[in-house]
Design a protein around this motif. Sequence first.
Motif, PDB file in Angstrom:
ATOM      1  N   ARG B  33      -4.730   7.564   4.629  1.00 44.88           N
ATOM      2  CA  ARG B  33      -3.535   6.939   4.066  1.00 44.88           C
ATOM      3  C   ARG B  33      -3.351   7.364   2.611  1.00 44.88           C
ATOM      4  O   ARG B  33      -2.252   7.678   2.174  1.00 44.88           O
ATOM      5  CB  ARG B  33      -3.699   5.421   4.161  1.00 44.88           C
ATOM      6  N   VAL B  34      -4.473   7.371   1.892  1.00 46.12           N
ATOM      7  CA  VAL B  34      -4.424   7.773   0.485  1.00 46.12           C
ATOM      8  C   VAL B  34      -4.078   9.257   0.372  1.00 46.12           C
ATOM      9  O   VAL B  34      -3.250   9.658  -0.440  1.00 46.12           O
ATOM     10  CB  VAL B  34      -5.789   7.483  -0.190  1.00 46.12           C
ATOM     11  N   GLN B  35      -4.706  10.071   1.243  1.00 44.89           N
ATOM     12  CA  GLN B  35      -4.471  11.518   1.177  1.00 44.89           C
ATOM     13  C   GLN B  35      -3.040  11.878   1.551  1.00 44.89           C
ATOM     14  O   GLN B  35      -2.476  12.819   1.027  1.00 44.89           O
ATOM     15  CB  GLN B  35      -5.453  12.241   2.100  1.00 44.89           C
ATOM     16  N   ARG B  36      -2.462  11.098   2.473  1.00 51.94           N
ATOM     17  CA  ARG B  36      -1.065  11.341   2.837  1.00 51.94           C
ATOM     18  C   ARG B  36      -0.152  10.989   1.679  1.00 51.94           C
ATOM     19  O   ARG B  36       0.803  11.680   1.393  1.00 51.94           O
ATOM     20  CB  ARG B  36      -0.695  10.480   4.044  1.00 51.94           C
ATOM     21  N   ALA B  37      -0.456   9.868   1.046  1.00 50.90           N
ATOM     22  CA  ALA B  37       0.406   9.385  -0.029  1.00 50.90           C
ATOM     23  C   ALA B  37       0.345  10.304  -1.243  1.00 50.90           C
ATOM     24  O   ALA B  37       1.320  10.445  -1.970  1.00 50.90           O
ATOM     25  CB  ALA B  37       0.012   7.975  -0.434  1.00 50.90           C
ATOM     26  N   GLU B  38      -0.799  10.947  -1.460  1.00 51.09           N
ATOM     27  CA  GLU B  38      -0.996  11.746  -2.678  1.00 51.09           C
ATOM     28  C   GLU B  38      -0.056  12.957  -2.742  1.00 51.09           C
ATOM     29  O   GLU B  38       0.702  13.081  -3.699  1.00 51.09           O
ATOM     30  CB  GLU B  38      -2.473  12.159  -2.763  1.00 51.09           C
ATOM     31  N   PRO B  39      -0.038  13.849  -1.712  1.00 49.91           N
ATOM     32  CA  PRO B  39       0.902  14.972  -1.810  1.00 49.91           C
ATOM     33  C   PRO B  39       2.349  14.532  -1.770  1.00 49.91           C
ATOM     34  O   PRO B  39       3.204  15.126  -2.406  1.00 49.91           O
ATOM     35  CB  PRO B  39       0.564  15.843  -0.588  1.00 49.91           C
ATOM     36  N   TRP B  47      14.219  11.102  -9.346  1.00 49.37           N
ATOM     37  CA  TRP B  47      15.228  10.051  -9.221  1.00 49.37           C
ATOM     38  C   TRP B  47      14.882   9.040  -8.136  1.00 49.37           C
ATOM     39  O   TRP B  47      15.525   8.011  -8.020  1.00 49.37           O
ATOM     40  CB  TRP B  47      16.603  10.672  -8.935  1.00 49.37           C
ATOM     41  N   LEU B  48      13.871   9.343  -7.331  1.00 41.20           N
ATOM     42  CA  LEU B  48      13.534   8.452  -6.209  1.00 41.20           C
ATOM     43  C   LEU B  48      12.859   7.197  -6.747  1.00 41.20           C
ATOM     44  O   LEU B  48      11.889   7.300  -7.497  1.00 41.20           O
ATOM     45  CB  LEU B  48      12.590   9.184  -5.261  1.00 41.20           C
ATOM     46  N   PRO B  49      13.352   6.013  -6.373  1.00 40.63           N
ATOM     47  CA  PRO B  49      12.694   4.794  -6.858  1.00 40.63           C
ATOM     48  C   PRO B  49      11.260   4.717  -6.346  1.00 40.63           C
ATOM     49  O   PRO B  49      10.981   5.166  -5.223  1.00 40.63           O
ATOM     50  CB  PRO B  49      13.539   3.665  -6.268  1.00 40.63           C
ATOM     51  N   PRO B  50      10.348   4.150  -7.120  1.00 41.87           N
ATOM     52  CA  PRO B  50       8.942   4.143  -6.721  1.00 41.87           C
ATOM     53  C   PRO B  50       8.686   3.362  -5.433  1.00 41.87           C
ATOM     54  O   PRO B  50       7.751   3.648  -4.707  1.00 41.87           O
ATOM     55  CB  PRO B  50       8.228   3.475  -7.904  1.00 41.87           C
ATOM     56  N   GLY B  51       9.529   2.390  -5.136  1.00 42.77           N
ATOM     57  CA  GLY B  51       9.330   1.572  -3.934  1.00 42.77           C
ATOM     58  C   GLY B  51       9.627   2.323  -2.652  1.00 42.77           C
ATOM     59  O   GLY B  51       9.141   1.971  -1.578  1.00 42.77           O
ATOM     60  N   CYS B  52      10.425   3.413  -2.765  1.00 45.29           N
ATOM     61  CA  CYS B  52      10.845   4.146  -1.566  1.00 45.29           C
ATOM     62  C   CYS B  52       9.659   4.767  -0.840  1.00 45.29           C
ATOM     63  O   CYS B  52       9.576   4.722   0.383  1.00 45.29           O
ATOM     64  CB  CYS B  52      11.836   5.231  -1.943  1.00 45.29           C
ATOM     65  N   LEU B  53       8.752   5.333  -1.629  1.00 43.98           N
ATOM     66  CA  LEU B  53       7.592   5.993  -1.041  1.00 43.98           C
ATOM     67  C   LEU B  53       6.735   4.986  -0.287  1.00 43.98           C
ATOM     68  O   LEU B  53       6.285   5.231   0.826  1.00 43.98           O
ATOM     69  CB  LEU B  53       6.774   6.661  -2.156  1.00 43.98           C
ATOM     70  N   LEU B  54       6.567   3.822  -0.926  1.00 39.30           N
ATOM     71  CA  LEU B  54       5.765   2.757  -0.320  1.00 39.30           C
ATOM     72  C   LEU B  54       6.436   2.272   0.966  1.00 39.30           C
ATOM     73  O   LEU B  54       5.773   2.040   1.981  1.00 39.30           O
ATOM     74  CB  LEU B  54       5.631   1.609  -1.319  1.00 39.30           C
ATOM     75  N   LEU B  55       7.764   2.133   0.922  1.00 40.35           N
ATOM     76  CA  LEU B  55       8.524   1.686   2.094  1.00 40.35           C
ATOM     77  C   LEU B  55       8.374   2.697   3.223  1.00 40.35           C
ATOM     78  O   LEU B  55       8.157   2.350   4.381  1.00 40.35           O
ATOM     79  CB  LEU B  55      10.001   1.522   1.714  1.00 40.35           C
ATOM     80  N   TRP B  56       8.454   3.981   2.846  1.00 33.40           N
ATOM     81  CA  TRP B  56       8.309   5.048   3.835  1.00 33.40           C
ATOM     82  C   TRP B  56       6.918   4.998   4.457  1.00 33.40           C
ATOM     83  O   TRP B  56       6.765   5.072   5.678  1.00 33.40           O
ATOM     84  CB  TRP B  56       8.567   6.401   3.174  1.00 33.40           C
ATOM     85  N   GLU B  57       5.903   4.832   3.606  1.00 35.63           N
ATOM     86  CA  GLU B  57       4.517   4.870   4.079  1.00 35.63           C
ATOM     87  C   GLU B  57       4.159   3.645   4.913  1.00 35.63           C
ATOM     88  O   GLU B  57       3.395   3.732   5.864  1.00 35.63           O
ATOM     89  CB  GLU B  57       3.559   4.956   2.882  1.00 35.63           C
ATOM     90  N   ASP B  58       4.696   2.480   4.529  1.00 34.79           N
ATOM     91  CA  ASP B  58       4.271   1.241   5.188  1.00 34.79           C
ATOM     92  C   ASP B  58       5.186   0.790   6.313  1.00 34.79           C
ATOM     93  O   ASP B  58       4.728   0.195   7.282  1.00 34.79           O
ATOM     94  CB  ASP B  58       4.153   0.110   4.153  1.00 34.79           C
ATOM     95  N   ALA B  59       6.487   1.043   6.173  1.00 32.19           N
ATOM     96  CA  ALA B  59       7.419   0.484   7.150  1.00 32.19           C
ATOM     97  C   ALA B  59       7.967   1.530   8.117  1.00 32.19           C
ATOM     98  O   ALA B  59       8.186   1.234   9.284  1.00 32.19           O
ATOM     99  CB  ALA B  59       8.580  -0.190   6.416  1.00 32.19           C
ATOM    100  N   VAL B  60       8.189   2.727   7.651  1.00 30.88           N
ATOM    101  CA  VAL B  60       8.860   3.720   8.499  1.00 30.88           C
ATOM    102  C   VAL B  60       7.849   4.606   9.222  1.00 30.88           C
ATOM    103  O   VAL B  60       7.866   4.713  10.447  1.00 30.88           O
ATOM    104  CB  VAL B  60       9.836   4.582   7.660  1.00 30.88           C
TER     105      VAL B  60
END
Lengths: 190, 152
Positions: B33-39, B47-60
Amino acid sequence: MKMVAVDVDITPLVEAARHGDANAWDQLLRRYQLPLFTFVHALVHHEHTSFDIVQETFITAVRHLGTLRAEERFGAWLFGIAHQKCVQQWRRATRDRLVFDANATELPLEVAGPEDEAPSAWLVRRECADRFVSALDELSPAHRAVVVLHFLEEFSLEQIAAITATPLGTVKSRLHYAKRRLRERLEERP
Amino acid sequence: MRTPRQILLHRHRHAEPALDWLRRDALAQALPRVQRAEPLASRRKAWLPPGCLLLWEDAVRPWRFAWTGLAAAWVAIFGLHFASGGAPAPASSARVVTATPELRAELESQQRWYAELLDSPTEEPSKSPPRHWGPRSETRPAGWVKGGLPLS
């Protein structure tokens, strides 16, 4: 007997771990796994629960390493996570009754003497090892937590205070009381 | 002679094989999970809000097959809708009813009846005499004697 070194510089490993380096993570967690298990077992006194808590601690550490500010404090941070999980475990087991604090008899701060004695200066005769362990088990969890952190990782009083989320004065008095109690038990005639 | 640290660690030395296994298991669980999130984080646009990545990783991302299935179902529904002509089905409330002369006469009689009901003179409330705001002595009837019966 192979011993895990206390004073190994872990800063480069933590930096690599921040970038998701699996090898760095493996080395870091291997360095701390036995001391962490020893600490958790000293607090919960249950082997399976200790394994569970250590595993949860590892997972939490990997996922939340970003919250660690200073690399050199990784050890204290990891033990802090484990301590939190032990407290949660006590709360679950005792249905929100805090035996942890209730059992801790505090000494007035001025009674606590200077704790400049290094943990490595404590030497226990081989035949007294069992007595040392049983004396440790007789201490309250709060005192045990402080003295085990002191002996295992040689954490400073400030670090122990941060790990156990306890005021510095309380840590000093707990350590003083616990050491005095241990010394008394070791000096008793068998 | 041994230090307390040596005594404590030696006491739990037997747990090391289990701890080795547990460490590898914990890393296998948490590290991908960490390795996926890192790259992903390094590729992230400024311009991408910081929450978007988290939303993508956790919800989508974990439910991507469910989301794909849901999207396919919606596409099928829209396809069927447009294949059937795309005209909206008439709602029952929007039906046009042709007014027959009988119906019109009935409606007019009802309207007249309502108008009569609304315009019918109602009973006026009983009018009380206008209230006099002033000393009560001024409102006393003539011939009233204090503390006794009227003289006449």
